[in-house]
Write a protein that holds these residues in place. Structure first.
Motif, short mmCIF file in Angstrom:
data_model
loop_
_atom_site.label_atom_id
_atom_site.label_comp_id
_atom_site.label_asym_id
_atom_site.label_seq_id
_atom_site.Cartn_x
_atom_site.Cartn_y
_atom_site.Cartn_z
N ALA A 79 0.82 -1.22 0.00
CA ALA A 79 0.00 0.00 0.00
C ALA A 79 0.86 1.27 0.00
CB ALA A 79 -0.94 0.01 1.19
N LEU A 80 2.09 1.16 0.48
CA LEU A 80 3.00 2.31 0.52
C LEU A 80 4.27 1.98 -0.24
CD1 LEU A 80 2.72 3.14 4.33
CD2 LEU A 80 1.62 4.37 2.47
N THR A 81 4.89 3.01 -0.80
CA THR A 81 6.19 2.80 -1.43
C THR A 81 7.25 2.69 -0.34
OG1 THR A 81 6.68 5.15 -1.58
CG2 THR A 81 5.46 4.17 -3.44
N LYS A 82 8.43 2.26 -0.70
CA LYS A 82 9.53 2.16 0.27
C LYS A 82 9.87 3.53 0.85
CE LYS A 82 11.62 -1.96 -1.67
NZ LYS A 82 12.82 -2.56 -2.30
N GLN A 83 9.81 4.55 0.01
CA GLN A 83 10.11 5.91 0.46
C GLN A 83 9.07 6.40 1.46
OE1 GLN A 83 9.95 5.08 -2.83
NE2 GLN A 83 12.14 5.05 -3.32
N GLN A 84 7.79 6.14 1.18
CA GLN A 84 6.73 6.55 2.10
C GLN A 84 6.85 5.83 3.43
OE1 GLN A 84 3.39 5.58 -0.44
NE2 GLN A 84 3.00 7.76 -0.90
N LEU A 85 7.14 4.54 3.39
CA LEU A 85 7.30 3.76 4.60
C LEU A 85 8.47 4.28 5.43
CD1 LEU A 85 6.28 1.39 6.26
CD2 LEU A 85 7.79 -0.09 4.95
N ALA A 86 9.59 4.58 4.76
CA ALA A 86 10.76 5.12 5.45
C ALA A 86 10.44 6.46 6.11
CB ALA A 86 11.92 5.25 4.48
N GLN A 87 9.64 7.28 5.42
CA GLN A 87 9.26 8.59 5.97
C GLN A 87 8.42 8.42 7.23
OE1 GLN A 87 7.16 11.06 3.19
NE2 GLN A 87 7.26 12.88 4.49
N LEU A 88 7.48 7.48 7.22
CA LEU A 88 6.65 7.24 8.41
C LEU A 88 7.48 6.68 9.56
CD1 LEU A 88 3.39 5.74 6.87
CD2 LEU A 88 3.75 8.06 7.71
N GLN A 89 8.41 5.78 9.24
CA GLN A 89 9.23 5.17 10.28
C GLN A 89 10.17 6.19 10.93
OE1 GLN A 89 10.84 2.01 7.82
NE2 GLN A 89 9.56 0.47 8.84
N SER A 90 10.61 7.17 10.17
CA SER A 90 11.53 8.17 10.72
C SER A 90 10.81 9.30 11.45
CB SER A 90 12.41 8.74 9.60
OG SER A 90 11.60 9.47 8.69
N ASP A 91 9.49 9.39 11.29
CA ASP A 91 8.71 10.44 11.94
C ASP A 91 8.33 10.01 13.35
OD1 ASP A 91 6.76 12.38 12.67
OD2 ASP A 91 6.25 12.67 10.56
N ALA A 92 8.62 10.83 14.34
CA ALA A 92 8.34 10.51 15.75
C ALA A 92 6.84 10.46 16.04
CB ALA A 92 9.01 11.54 16.66
N GLU A 93 6.03 11.00 15.17
CA GLU A 93 4.57 11.03 15.36
C GLU A 93 3.91 9.67 15.08
OE1 GLU A 93 1.33 13.10 16.66
OE2 GLU A 93 3.35 13.91 16.54
N PHE A 94 4.65 8.77 14.43
CA PHE A 94 4.10 7.48 14.01
C PHE A 94 4.79 6.31 14.68
CE2 PHE A 94 3.05 10.33 10.58
CZ PHE A 94 1.75 9.98 10.25
N ILE A 95 4.02 5.26 14.90
CA ILE A 95 4.54 3.97 15.35
C ILE A 95 4.20 2.99 14.23
CG2 ILE A 95 4.38 2.12 17.04
CD1 ILE A 95 3.31 4.28 19.01
N VAL A 96 5.23 2.44 13.58
CA VAL A 96 5.04 1.53 12.47
C VAL A 96 5.46 0.13 12.90
CG1 VAL A 96 5.69 1.00 10.09
CG2 VAL A 96 5.50 3.38 10.83
N GLU A 97 4.54 -0.82 12.76
CA GLU A 97 4.81 -2.22 13.13
C GLU A 97 4.59 -3.10 11.92
OE1 GLU A 97 2.99 -3.16 17.24
OE2 GLU A 97 1.74 -1.57 16.39
N ARG A 98 5.50 -4.03 11.71
CA ARG A 98 5.33 -5.02 10.64
C ARG A 98 4.48 -6.17 11.18
NH1 ARG A 98 8.74 -4.35 6.18
NH2 ARG A 98 10.43 -2.90 6.60
N LEU A 99 3.54 -6.65 10.37
CA LEU A 99 2.68 -7.76 10.79
C LEU A 99 3.17 -9.07 10.19
CD1 LEU A 99 -0.81 -6.08 10.41
CD2 LEU A 99 0.54 -6.36 12.47
#
Length: 99
Positions: A79-99
């Motif tokens: 659903a997200l590109t690698k760049q978008q995922l990296a941006q969310l992971q580096s942002d302190a406002e988000f918690i990204v978990e792999r399922l």
């Protein structure tokens, strides 16, 4: 009348019905048709999707990577590109978990 209350004609009808059923079980080669059995299957909805992401935003209505985020969102892995995922992971406002 034959014993049991059936006439000879009605007995022949029953035999004819039976022969018709036997004929319908045979294919045009004279061989018996394969009979498909119905097999009960388990519903596929019980399986949990894997390979995606669970993204939680700390502030509802926060905007990032072209979306408005609120609460927890589950996304498929593509659903997200690698760049978008990296941006969310580096942002302190988000918690990204792999399922």
């Amino acid at each position: 009348m034959i014993e049991g209350g059936h006439s000879q004609d009605s007995t022949n009808l029953f035999k004819g019905d039976l022969n018709d059923r036997r004929q319908s079980e045979l294919c045009h080669h004279g061989k018996k048709k394969a009979v498909k059995k119905r097999v009960a299957t388990k519903p596929t909805t019980t399986k949990r999707a894997t390979g995606g992401f669970r993204i939680t935003v700390k502030t509802d209505g926060f905007r990032r990577v072209g979306r408005v985020w609120s609460g927890t969102t589950r996304l498929k892995h593509d659903a997200l590109t690698k760049q978008q995922l990296a941006q969310l992971q580096s942002d302190a406002e988000f918690i990204v978990e792999r399922l």
